[in-house]
Design an enzyme around this catalytic site. Sequence first.
Site, PDB file in Angstrom:
ATOM      1  N   GLU A   1      -5.424  -7.806  -0.983  1.00  0.00           N
ATOM      2  CA  GLU A   1      -6.217  -7.712   0.242  1.00  0.00           C
ATOM      3  C   GLU A   1      -7.681  -7.440  -0.094  1.00  0.00           C
ATOM      4  OE1 GLU A   1      -4.882  -4.974   3.189  1.00  0.00           O
ATOM      5  OE2 GLU A   1      -2.781  -5.574   3.019  1.00  0.00           O
TER       6      GLU A   1
ATOM      7  N   GLU B   1       0.786  -1.226   0.000  1.00  0.00           N
ATOM      8  CA  GLU B   1       0.000   0.000   0.000  1.00  0.00           C
ATOM      9  C   GLU B   1       0.828   1.291   0.000  1.00  0.00           C
ATOM     10  OE1 GLU B   1      -2.965  -0.269   3.088  1.00  0.00           O
ATOM     11  OE2 GLU B   1      -4.021  -1.880   2.058  1.00  0.00           O
TER      12      GLU B   1
END
Length: 690
Positions: free
Chosen positions: A616, A505
């Site tokens: 995710e 991320e």
Amino acid sequence: MSTNLFSGARKALVASIAMAALMGGVTVVTAPYAAASTAVAAASVSTKVNAFTNTDWLNGVWRTGAGFSIPASAANQAAFKAGASVKLADGQVRKISRQQIVGSNMSVFLEGAKLDGNKVGAPQMVSTVGTTASAPATSAPTLTAPSTVASHSTSINAFTNTDWLNGVWRKSPGFSIPANDANKNAFKVGASVKLADGQVRKVTQVQVAGANMSVYLDGAAVNGSVVGAPNKLSLATTTATAPAPTAPAPSVVATSNLNSFTNTEWLNGVYRASAGFSIQATSANIAAFKAGASVKLADGQVRKILRAQQVGSNLSVFLEGSAINGTAVGYPKTVSVVSASATPSAPAVTTPPAAVTPAPAPSAPDTTNGKPLLVGVNLSGAGFGPSVVPGTHGTNYTYPAESYYKKYADLGMPLVRLPFLWERIQPKLGTPLNTVELGRLKQSLDFAQKHNVKVILDLHNYYRYFGKLIGSNEVPISSFAAVWKQIAQEVVNHPAVEGYGLMNEPHSTNGLWPQAALAAAQAIRTVDAKRWIYVAGDRWSSAFHWPHYNTQLITNPWMRDPKNNLVYEAHMYVDKDFSGNYFDKTEQFDPMIGVNRVKPFVEWLKQNKLRGYIGEHGVPDFSPSAIVATDNLMTYLRQNCIPSTYWAAGPWWGEYALSLDVTSGKHRPQLPVLQKHAKTAHNCTSIGPL
């Protein structure tokens, strides 16, 4: 998303072990015999052309050149080889120029102009044809078959799963045995082994995997029920041998300079750790330096090529036998492909040949026998405590125990994304990796290997190191690239490694993430030319926002080249702020919200012909509507051959609503949906969608 232990969302991807792509083809040995002029005809093998159509293929026929795709069965691999003649459905007979195995399929390329898929494609058949020729009379010496005796024997490992039967590899001839010193010394490439059914075969490749070693043989696959555990595998020696024929003098087919780079892995363009060298990936070299060809080194040695791998503008060529001396045979020396007069020899290359037709699909790591695992989990622990780094193992963070790898393997999800932190694996920039932390990481890989789980190594740092941005004066991009090279050097030979997740991320990167991703990916490729590299997106990797934040990620052509085996990684949560925190427990979700939130990412992948992965996604146990949305999401991802790893699983989650593992052990409503899709059959032969 964030928790008190773990800042940001986490996932882990794992896949079954497959080594068939490294294995050689079937060898056919013809015994000479005395005869008058004898007609010789090759046996014909027929097969269906694969029935897929897209922008590159029409009914299994390559649109831009003379090629077709067929199943990569053992019979097809043995029959459809370079030099063989094939007959097409329209009556044409052409010669095969080369073949390439891609997962469970093989691409066969022919001489001449491109083919018409409407005429010769699926559902039509293609056949090898044998041309009858008059063989000259042969006066061969009478041969006495050598008898064999066992000089060393070992037990075969007694494990059975989808890939192994009683320690015998199901897809091609291979065994797993203990990696003790005696076995390492005895079972080497070129040695002959005797199987429990009396067969004697040669060893073509050996790979050590933790406490075990895989031994691969020539010929067709063997029957684990007959020759597997509890039987023994023996080294065989010959007590009598036929007189050796006089070896024909080799003639040079092609010559190349070696590349002139030297570092910890290479010496004058020669690989330090095993028999390999690097040359320029010109069309002439790609055509000449192929598996099975013989090469002559500067010191006079002649060895066979096991495999060749293109890495950018260079070609890595790996040979049989032990490591070679870069001082003696490296740059500025040359290396040549040679042929013996006993076999059909190609004309010497004096001018570069026409460019080789590009392969229909990239040479991807076939870690799952052409069937990528599409459903997995993130195993937590090693990424916990990011505000306390390095921190204390067992207090601030932990690694998942072996029981978690076994649990998810048994549940049919042997695909794990394993988060870990840069500050722990390398507490100071530019220094060697921390040996204790590296040992913990490798132990996790050993646990995974024991249960046939594949692991994506996820550097869970949000584009920061000790809070400083990568690309800043304190944390240069070169340091980020260097640590990934060091990590790859440590795990490149571990069979549990599925790939490398460059960064979890990235966000607020000042536009430097594309440059950093390129540098790290290329650094890994100097060490590992094969495994997947997972490239996350800026703006927390949001699938929904992907096209608006990540167009610059593929500006460099290297990041778009399918041969580089890159997979782009997005994350997706269905709550109103996309965070995965699910603050509003009353929120109701549209059944298609998951699909709609990943669609911008998937459409971007299709538009740019790239591979993708949802690293995710997760939903809370208190929301039935979110679980319905997950069911629809998983169907959509499977239709596009996009793997995903659920957030989250593993230790230390307490009663976290998204976790599949909670302290109370209560029912997890998310799990049946994941299991359902893990068990659902699919037709994917590689990660998609391309």
